[in-house]
Structure formats: C-alpha cells, structure tokens
Design a protein around this motif. Structure first.
Motif, mmCIF file in Angstrom:
data_model
loop_
_atom_site.group_PDB
_atom_site.id
_atom_site.type_symbol
_atom_site.label_atom_id
_atom_site.label_comp_id
_atom_site.label_asym_id
_atom_site.label_seq_id
_atom_site.Cartn_x
_atom_site.Cartn_y
_atom_site.Cartn_z
ATOM 1 N N VAL A 1 0.799 -1.178 -0.201
ATOM 2 C CA VAL A 1 -0.035 -0.016 0.042
ATOM 3 C C VAL A 1 0.883 1.285 0.088
ATOM 4 O O VAL A 1 0.517 2.250 -0.541
ATOM 5 N N ARG A 2 2.010 1.163 0.685
ATOM 6 C CA ARG A 2 3.218 2.134 0.538
ATOM 7 C C ARG A 2 4.346 1.849 0.336
ATOM 8 O O ARG A 2 4.396 0.332 0.526
ATOM 9 N N GLU A 3 5.277 2.645 -0.364
ATOM 10 C CA GLU A 3 6.491 2.052 -0.692
ATOM 11 C C GLU A 3 7.283 1.402 0.269
ATOM 12 O O GLU A 3 8.056 0.425 0.144
ATOM 13 N N VAL B 1 -10.738 9.813 6.359
ATOM 14 C CA VAL B 1 -11.292 11.223 5.653
ATOM 15 C C VAL B 1 -10.246 11.401 4.409
ATOM 16 O O VAL B 1 -10.390 11.887 3.747
ATOM 17 N N GLN B 2 -8.959 11.039 4.802
ATOM 18 C CA GLN B 2 -7.749 11.249 3.690
ATOM 19 C C GLN B 2 -7.432 12.688 3.541
ATOM 20 O O GLN B 2 -6.151 12.768 3.269
ATOM 21 N N ALA B 3 -8.443 13.694 3.439
ATOM 22 C CA ALA B 3 -8.108 14.861 3.182
ATOM 23 C C ALA B 3 -9.025 15.863 3.647
ATOM 24 O O ALA B 3 -10.347 15.667 3.634
ATOM 25 N N THR C 1 -9.526 7.793 12.162
ATOM 26 C CA THR C 1 -9.419 8.168 10.790
ATOM 27 C C THR C 1 -8.221 7.951 10.057
ATOM 28 O O THR C 1 -7.329 7.438 10.922
ATOM 29 N N ASP C 2 -8.178 7.853 9.139
ATOM 30 C CA ASP C 2 -6.815 7.784 8.198
ATOM 31 C C ASP C 2 -6.571 9.273 7.246
ATOM 32 O O ASP C 2 -7.691 9.701 6.775
ATOM 33 N N ILE C 3 -5.294 9.653 7.405
ATOM 34 C CA ILE C 3 -5.222 11.007 6.780
ATOM 35 C C ILE C 3 -3.827 10.796 5.754
ATOM 36 O O ILE C 3 -3.058 10.444 6.178
ATOM 37 N N TYR D 1 2.043 10.773 1.633
ATOM 38 C CA TYR D 1 1.542 10.149 0.169
ATOM 39 C C TYR D 1 2.884 9.283 -0.229
ATOM 40 O O TYR D 1 3.880 9.636 -0.594
ATOM 41 N N SER D 2 2.280 8.120 -1.076
ATOM 42 C CA SER D 2 3.355 7.162 -1.570
ATOM 43 C C SER D 2 2.772 6.929 -2.969
ATOM 44 O O SER D 2 1.646 6.642 -3.239
ATOM 45 N N GLN D 3 3.711 7.344 -3.805
ATOM 46 C CA GLN D 3 3.341 6.859 -5.319
ATOM 47 C C GLN D 3 3.306 5.644 -5.663
ATOM 48 O O GLN D 3 4.371 4.754 -5.539
HETATM 49 N N1 5AD Z 1 0.055 6.630 0.121
HETATM 50 C C1 5AD Z 1 -0.192 6.854 1.428
HETATM 51 N N2 5AD Z 1 -1.175 6.230 2.192
HETATM 52 C C2 5AD Z 1 -2.030 5.526 1.464
HETATM 53 N N3 5AD Z 1 -3.141 4.747 1.748
HETATM 54 C C3 5AD Z 1 -3.470 4.174 1.023
HETATM 55 N N4 5AD Z 1 -2.885 4.386 -0.405
HETATM 56 C C4 5AD Z 1 -2.152 5.149 0.216
HETATM 57 C C5 5AD Z 1 -0.689 5.860 -0.786
HETATM 58 N N5 5AD Z 1 -0.619 5.589 -2.081
HETATM 59 C C6 5AD Z 1 -3.714 4.658 3.092
HETATM 60 C C7 5AD Z 1 -4.930 5.338 3.325
HETATM 61 C C8 5AD Z 1 -5.866 3.985 3.646
HETATM 62 C C9 5AD Z 1 -4.726 3.497 4.430
HETATM 63 C C10 5AD Z 1 -5.314 2.320 4.659
HETATM 64 O O1 5AD Z 1 -3.401 3.365 3.902
HETATM 65 O O2 5AD Z 1 -5.101 6.393 4.379
HETATM 66 O O3 5AD Z 1 -7.089 4.579 4.290
#
Ligand code: 5AD
Ligand code: SF4
Length: 446
Positions: A50-52, A266-268, A304-306, A338-340
């Motif tokens: 899900v992230r690098e 919510v993410q953002a 939440t997740d942001i 954020y991870s590409q």
């Molecule tokens: N980069 C960062 N965070 C991410 N999530 C999902 N994809 C990415 C990404 N590319 C986070 C979101 C999600 C949580 C499980 O992981 O916030 O809710």
C-alpha cells in the motif's frame, strides 16, 4: 521431530487474517509454529504494497534469506500477499531471489499443499497468482487464531472504489461479499469456542452485499451478528464515508454488542484534493456525516486515516486538513505520507509534492492529531469504562491490559484469570497512548 512453519506479515488486518488462514493450512499439513526463521521448514512472507515503505522492508528481509536456504536446502520459502498480486513484482521476486520456492496470490491460500509439492519437483520458483474460478471466495479454509478472545472475520474481499492513490483495487480485485450464512456460521462457531469479540473486516464494509442480489446490507448483517450467543463485542473496519448509511448509524446505536466506534478515513480536508483522490464526498458532507453519527450514538469514538502530500496539495489545502481535524477532534488518526504507487492514476499526476515539503506538513499534522488524542483521553478521567481483558500487560507484569468499547487501551491491576472477561475500570490516569485505571467491579454475567 515435527516440521515447523513461520509466517512474517506486513500490512493491514486483512493481511494478518490471511496469515491466520495460512497458519491454519500449514497446521493441517502437519507443521507446528515457530518464531525462529532458522528453524522453519516453511517460511512465508505475507506482504503489503500500500506504501513504498512496506515493500522496501520486504525486499530487505528477502535479501537476508539466501544463507538460510543454503544451510537448509529443504526449507520452503514462500512469498504471498498484495505485493505478489502484481505480475511484474512476482516475476521480479522469482528472478532476483531464485531461492524463493513459491510466489502466490492472496486467494491461493487453500492451494498451499499443492504449491509446496510442485515446488519440490519444479526446481525453480512456482508462481501462482492468477484468479481461479472468477475469483470466487473459497470457504472452509482452516483458521489458526493466536488469541482465544478476539477474532477477525472477513465479510468481503477486494475494493471497487479506485481512490486515485490506492493500489488495493488492483491487487485485491473487485468487491466480493461472503454469503451471510457463511459469516454467521463462522461467528457462531467462534461464540461456541469462547471468543468474546469479533471484528468484521472488509476494505469497505459499508458496501457489503451489493454484489450479492437478495443478500442483506451491512446494517442488517450487523443486526444478525448481534444476536450470536457468546459474542460480547462486535467491531468493524473500514467504513468509506460515501457509503455509510443512516440505517448503519441506527444499527450501531441499537445493537448492544456493536461497539461505539467508527473508523472513518477522511484522507484529506480540502474538496479539491478529495475530488482528485476520487473519494466522492466533500468536506461538508463528511462533517455532516460525523455530526449525524455523534448525535445518534452517545459516546461514539471516531477515528480516521489521513494522507499528507497528495499530488497538487497546496499549503491552503493542507490547512484545510488541519482545520477539519480540529473540527472533528478524532480520538485517533493514522497519518500517512503520500506514496506514489505504480499503476495508480495519482502516480501519473504531474504535480507530485517533494519530500521536503510534505514531510514538515506530516509532522505538523501528527503533532495536532496526537495532541487531540491526549486531550480526548483526559476527558475520560474518573469515568467508568467497560473493558474486555486481553491479558497481562506487555510492559508491566503487575497489570492487565484491555480495551474500552471505543477501542482505547487500558492498564489496571487485577488477577490474570480475568483474561477474556468484561470488567468495569475507573480511569484514574489518562495518558497520551493509553489509560490507567482501577477495577471497580466485575460484570456478573460472564
Ligand atoms: N500513500 C499513502 N497512504 C496510502 N493509503 C492508501 N494508499 C496510500 C498511498 N498511496 C492509506 C490510506 C488508507 C490506508 C489504509 O492507507 O489512508 O486509508
Ligand atoms: Fe484503497 Fe480507496 Fe479502496 Fe480504501 S476505499 S482500499 S483507500 S481504493
């Protein structure tokens, strides 16, 4: 001497739960658990992408395995999970780490015996990642749960939402709900075995049942799970704000066992970013939803997740995230840089934010969310909370540890025999990460 297995897991609760199934299958094949890599005859890496950062860790761990395999050529090394669902990654692992015997996908766990047998003959890495049978959910896989009190139960797999930053829909496939009867059977079995808590799992539990015509929706499922004997608490993750229905809010309020906790990523906080993330709600709708949840469910906890530093996020967008956090006052928040991710729409967005800009923002958000968590905890001083005892505290053998209905960790003095029981604890010393308290009374019921 019996054969031994070891599983190393990265990532979310769904992955942890998959590992419990891998363990179940390994046991059915005669393997016993070990915590020592060098003792293992079967070593499984269950990966996350899900992230690098998660991927980097897996590669680091894979590199270390060569000498282990050279010492014990009979050892079977398998890599599975979300990383290996991507064909190019699976092939890369097979090429770059030829001592890996099996690379398999998230829905191939039931085929472990066959894959092990094939790997013994093949002499090269066995790759099995394609969906069989239209990706139909395989029922009846044995599950080896570590804990005898709390259990995860998957209600659905996959995700249809395609948030523009997220790789999950590409690796876990389309949403597929399990049949209600299968879920209820599993929860009933858990109740009979003495489990007290179930957490219903899905990438977006609120859309449960949409792919099964004639099946109930998630709110109705919760009401049925609430009736299962023996189970005392029901939790669920994750809820997508766009799909959280009014019926679900009332189901949480009405169902005695369903805990007053909604994890609502919510993410953002900026509408421009939410739109580019393809989240399909605005900050106003999110705030309105939170208000409705708080008004209907007394004492509810919202977490939440942001994500910070999504492509194109301006200072003003980020301020809006801070502002939303201040408005909602989440009990806790998972914050991510954020991870590409390769293959996602956001990967191709031109305006990626450099680390030097997004990292300070991340730290600022982290400080704010942690401060609010601590302040919310302080409000609990002197309150009496229902706690499900999980066992002796890891850091203090004198104390027990458990969780409130709102999922907050509580430490208090008590007899180890209370493990698995519901007790009442008065919170005397709320801290940033957990609450300290004193047991006031034991529930008579259990
Ligand atoms: N980069 C960062 N965070 C991410 N999530 C999902 N994809 C990415 C990404 N590319 C986070 C979101 C999600 C949580 C499980 O992981 O916030 O809710
Ligand atoms: Fe990823 Fe969005 Fe699906 Fe969650 S809802 S798994 S963030 S695509």
């Amino acid at each position: 001497m019996s054969k031994k297995y070891m599983i190393k897991t990265w990532g979310c609760q769904m992955n942890e739960h998959d590992s419990e199934k891998i363990a179940g299958v390994a046991r059915s094949l005669g393997y016993q658990a070990t915590n020592e890599e060098k003792e293992a005859d079967l070593l499984v890496f269950n990966t996350c992408c899900v992230r690098e950062h998660a991927e980097v860790k897996v590669y680091g761990n894979l590199g270390r395995l060569r000498p282990l395999k050279e010492k014990n050529p009979d050892m079977i090394i398998a890599v599975c999970g979300c990383m290996t669902q991507q064909r190019e990654v699976a092939e890369h692992i097979a090429r770059r780490y030829p001592f890996v015997d099996i690379v398999f996908g998230t829905n191939k766990i039931h085929k472990l015996a066959e894959m092990i047998a094939n790997a013994r003959i093949a002499g090269n890495t066995v790759l099995d990642i394609e969906e069989d049978d239209g990706g139909k959910i395989v029922e009846g896989i044995p599950v080896e749960r570590e804990d005898g009190i709390r259990a995860w139960v998957a209600v659905m797999h996959g995700c249809d939402n395609f948030c523009s930053y997220c790789i999950v829909p590409f690796v876990r496939g389309r949403e597929k709900s399990r049949r209600k009867a299968d879920i209820l059977n599993e929860v009933e079995e858990l109740g009979k075995k003495g489990y007290k808590e179930v957490t219903l799992l899905g990438q977006n539990v609120n859309s449960y049942g949409k792919d099964l015509p004639g099946e109930v929706d998630f709110a109705a499922l919760l009401r049925e799970v609430d009736r299962v004997e023996g189970i005392e608490r029901i939790r669920f993750v994750t809820s997508h704000p766009k799909d959280l229905s009014e019926e679900l809010i009332y189901a949480i309020r009405d169902c005695e066992k369903v805990c007053e906790h909604v994890h609502l990523p919510v993410q953002a906080g900026s509408n421009r970013v939410l739109d580019r993330m393809n989240r399909k709600y605005t900050r106003e709708r999110y705030l309105d939803l939170v208000d409705r949840i708080k008004n209907v469910i007394p004492g509810v906890s919202i977490t939440t997740d942001i994500i910070v530093g999504f492509p194109g996020e301006t200072e003003e967008d980020f301020e809006q995230t801070l502002d939303l956090v201040k408005a909602v006052r989440f009990d806790s928040a998972f914050t991510f840089l954020y991870s590409q991710r390769k293959g996602t729409p956001a990967e191709r967005m031109k305006d990626q934010i450099p680390y030097e800009i997004k990292h300070p923002r991340f730290l600022k958000l982290l400080e704010l969310t942690q401060q609010i968590t601590a302040e919310n905890n302080l409000l609990l001083k002197d309150s009496v909370e229902e706690v499900l005892v999980e066992g002796i505290s890891k850091n203090d053998p004198e104390r027990l540890t458990g969780r409130t209905r709102t999922n907050k960790l509580v430490h208090f003095k008590g007899a180890p025999e209370l493990t698995g029981k519901l007790v009442k604890v008065k919170i005397t010393d709320p801290q940033k990460w957990s609450l300290y308290g004193e047991m006031v009374d034991r529930e008579v019921e259990n």
